[in-house]
Design a protein around this motif. Structure first.
Motif, mmCIF file in Angstrom:
data_model
loop_
_atom_site.group_PDB
_atom_site.id
_atom_site.type_symbol
_atom_site.label_atom_id
_atom_site.label_comp_id
_atom_site.label_asym_id
_atom_site.label_seq_id
_atom_site.Cartn_x
_atom_site.Cartn_y
_atom_site.Cartn_z
ATOM 1 N N SER A 193 36.363 36.820 33.344
ATOM 2 C CA SER A 193 36.515 36.413 34.537
ATOM 3 C C SER A 193 36.879 36.459 36.084
ATOM 4 C CB SER A 193 37.906 34.708 33.847
ATOM 5 O OG SER A 193 38.943 35.932 33.698
ATOM 6 N N GLN A 194 37.147 37.156 35.727
ATOM 7 C CA GLN A 194 37.802 38.141 37.402
ATOM 8 C C GLN A 194 36.823 38.592 38.093
ATOM 9 O OE1 GLN A 194 40.310 42.031 35.970
ATOM 10 N NE2 GLN A 194 41.707 40.679 37.153
ATOM 11 N N ILE A 195 34.979 39.285 37.389
ATOM 12 C CA ILE A 195 34.089 39.526 37.666
ATOM 13 C C ILE A 195 33.461 37.874 38.230
ATOM 14 C CG2 ILE A 195 31.244 39.919 36.814
ATOM 15 C CD1 ILE A 195 32.622 42.519 34.704
ATOM 16 N N GLN A 196 33.582 37.049 37.990
ATOM 17 C CA GLN A 196 32.892 35.812 37.651
ATOM 18 C C GLN A 196 33.282 35.498 39.300
ATOM 19 O OE1 GLN A 196 29.851 34.244 36.608
ATOM 20 N NE2 GLN A 196 29.879 33.563 38.404
ATOM 21 N N ASN A 197 34.538 35.500 39.062
ATOM 22 C CA ASN A 197 35.432 35.353 40.633
ATOM 23 C C ASN A 197 34.768 35.836 41.394
ATOM 24 O OD1 ASN A 197 37.368 34.226 42.070
ATOM 25 N ND2 ASN A 197 38.908 35.163 41.507
ATOM 26 N N LEU A 198 34.457 37.251 41.323
ATOM 27 C CA LEU A 198 34.331 38.586 42.323
ATOM 28 C C LEU A 198 33.035 38.120 42.736
ATOM 29 C CD1 LEU A 198 34.751 41.148 43.969
ATOM 30 C CD2 LEU A 198 33.859 42.040 41.627
ATOM 31 N N LYS A 199 31.962 37.633 41.558
ATOM 32 C CA LYS A 199 30.492 37.498 42.528
ATOM 33 C C LYS A 199 30.573 36.157 43.127
ATOM 34 C CE LYS A 199 28.850 38.596 37.718
ATOM 35 N NZ LYS A 199 27.495 38.252 36.298
ATOM 36 N N ASP A 200 31.414 35.022 42.930
ATOM 37 C CA ASP A 200 31.313 34.127 44.034
ATOM 38 C C ASP A 200 31.379 34.214 45.462
ATOM 39 O OD1 ASP A 200 30.644 32.736 41.820
ATOM 40 O OD2 ASP A 200 32.235 31.827 41.040
ATOM 41 N N LYS A 201 33.008 34.970 45.434
ATOM 42 C CA LYS A 201 32.906 35.532 46.728
ATOM 43 C C LYS A 201 31.995 35.824 47.366
ATOM 44 C CE LYS A 201 38.504 35.059 45.765
ATOM 45 N NZ LYS A 201 39.672 35.428 44.897
ATOM 46 N N LEU A 202 31.449 37.253 46.173
ATOM 47 C CA LEU A 202 31.071 37.731 47.296
ATOM 48 C C LEU A 202 29.714 37.393 48.041
ATOM 49 C CD1 LEU A 202 30.705 40.812 48.876
ATOM 50 C CD2 LEU A 202 29.169 41.145 46.399
ATOM 51 N N SER A 203 29.174 36.428 46.565
ATOM 52 C CA SER A 203 27.881 35.168 47.019
ATOM 53 C C SER A 203 28.260 34.843 48.704
ATOM 54 C CB SER A 203 27.678 34.902 45.919
ATOM 55 O OG SER A 203 26.359 33.740 46.497
ATOM 56 N N SER A 204 29.437 34.542 48.630
ATOM 57 C CA SER A 204 29.941 33.294 49.284
ATOM 58 C C SER A 204 30.003 33.987 50.605
ATOM 59 C CB SER A 204 30.676 32.286 49.380
ATOM 60 O OG SER A 204 31.674 32.948 49.129
ATOM 61 N N ALA A 205 30.718 35.037 50.709
ATOM 62 C CA ALA A 205 30.785 36.558 51.625
ATOM 63 C C ALA A 205 29.668 36.439 52.288
ATOM 64 C CB ALA A 205 31.596 37.202 51.653
ATOM 65 N N GLY A 206 28.457 37.221 51.449
ATOM 66 C CA GLY A 206 27.216 37.000 52.438
ATOM 67 C C GLY A 206 26.169 36.110 53.048
ATOM 68 N N LEU A 207 26.236 35.269 52.560
ATOM 69 C CA LEU A 207 26.255 34.110 53.106
ATOM 70 C C LEU A 207 26.590 33.674 54.837
ATOM 71 C CD1 LEU A 207 25.697 31.196 50.285
ATOM 72 C CD2 LEU A 207 23.497 32.384 51.395
ATOM 73 N N LEU A 208 27.736 33.549 54.720
ATOM 74 C CA LEU A 208 28.265 33.443 55.859
ATOM 75 C C LEU A 208 28.473 34.562 56.595
ATOM 76 C CD1 LEU A 208 31.585 31.962 55.054
ATOM 77 C CD2 LEU A 208 30.713 30.945 55.453
ATOM 78 N N ALA A 209 27.690 35.452 56.195
ATOM 79 C CA ALA A 209 27.930 37.310 57.311
ATOM 80 C C ALA A 209 26.593 37.206 57.702
ATOM 81 C CB ALA A 209 28.010 38.744 56.228
ATOM 82 N N GLY A 210 25.478 36.246 57.297
ATOM 83 C CA GLY A 210 24.436 36.256 57.610
ATOM 84 C C GLY A 210 23.038 37.121 56.882
ATOM 85 N N LYS A 211 22.089 37.775 56.759
ATOM 86 C CA LYS A 211 20.751 37.962 56.477
ATOM 87 C C LYS A 211 21.371 39.711 56.599
ATOM 88 C CE LYS A 211 16.545 40.072 56.972
ATOM 89 N NZ LYS A 211 15.648 41.218 57.956
ATOM 90 N N PHE A 212 21.352 40.825 55.014
ATOM 91 C CA PHE A 212 21.908 41.998 55.176
ATOM 92 C C PHE A 212 21.347 42.807 56.219
ATOM 93 C CE2 PHE A 212 20.772 45.990 52.256
ATOM 94 C CZ PHE A 212 22.059 46.535 52.407
ATOM 95 N N ASN A 213 21.442 43.730 56.476
ATOM 96 C CA ASN A 213 20.733 44.486 57.681
ATOM 97 C C ASN A 213 21.293 46.822 56.925
ATOM 98 O OD1 ASN A 213 19.471 42.582 59.390
ATOM 99 N ND2 ASN A 213 21.435 42.073 60.426
ATOM 100 N N GLY A 214 21.047 46.780 56.350
ATOM 101 C CA GLY A 214 21.550 47.364 55.718
ATOM 102 C C GLY A 214 23.354 48.283 55.599
ATOM 103 N N TYR A 215 23.196 49.273 54.972
ATOM 104 C CA TYR A 215 24.809 50.179 55.323
ATOM 105 C C TYR A 215 25.152 51.371 55.042
ATOM 106 C CZ TYR A 215 22.815 52.045 50.956
ATOM 107 O OH TYR A 215 22.283 53.162 49.753
ATOM 108 N N GLU A 216 26.376 51.808 55.970
ATOM 109 C CA GLU A 216 26.530 52.991 56.467
ATOM 110 C C GLU A 216 27.891 53.481 55.316
ATOM 111 O OE1 GLU A 216 26.499 51.926 60.610
ATOM 112 O OE2 GLU A 216 25.144 51.934 60.936
ATOM 113 N N GLN A 217 27.605 54.357 55.029
ATOM 114 C CA GLN A 217 29.445 54.697 55.035
ATOM 115 C C GLN A 217 30.790 55.571 56.243
ATOM 116 O OE1 GLN A 217 28.556 58.346 51.913
ATOM 117 N NE2 GLN A 217 30.947 58.912 52.276
#
Length: 152
Positions: free
Chosen positions: A66-90
């Motif tokens: 259930s924690q994993i499902q909650n994490l999936k939901d939150k990350l999905s909505s955060a990604g939608l609010l942040a816009g298109k993915f353009n990469g990542y940097e360490q």
């Protein structure tokens, strides 16, 4: 005298070879973790947040579903609010010990950045995700670090 030089030379060779073995093991472990992170980001880039989280936590059976499902939901909505993915940097890597490693990444989106924090633990012979967190506070922390009272 000649015998002492040989003795020190043998000790030096032994020391250098043991350092090489340790650094090779460490490099291999870092590559193993970096591969896990790269695959995670490939799935995340493809807008498959659920699959990315499943892949990440597949190595750790002690996590509540259930924690994993909650994490999936939150990350999905955060990604939608942040816009298109353009990469990542360490941002950073911290090693508490050879069995506990922390990675932080700035994940670039069109609208705003998100920070992803991964903590990996190696209880026996295999790396597993120990903690995964994300937030959108990296810009606020950067502003805070530039305030005058931190410069003293």
């Amino acid at each position: 005298m000649n015998r002492m030089i040989k003795y020190y030379f043998i000790i030096l060779i032994f020391f250098l070879s043991s350092c090489k073995i340790k650094s090779t093991q460490s490099a291999n472990e870092d590559l193993e973790i970096q591969k896990i992170i790269a695959i995670f980001f490939e799935k995340y880039k493809a807008n498959n947040t659920s699959e990315a989280i499943d892949f990440l936590f597949d190595s750790n059976s002690n996590i509540n579903k259930s924690q994993i499902q909650n994490l999936k939901d939150k990350l999905s909505s955060a990604g939608l609010l942040a816009g298109k993915f353009n990469g990542y940097e360490q941002i950073t890597t911290q090693k508490a010990s050879p069995s506990l490693i922390y990675y932080s990444f700035l994940v670039k989106h069109d609208i705003q950045p998100i920070r992803f924090n991964f903590m990996f633990y190696k209880p026996k012979d295999k790396w597993e995700i120990y903690k995964f967190k994300f937030d959108d506070q990296v810009d606020k922390e950067l502003e805070e670090s530039g305030k005058v009272y931190f410069l003293k």
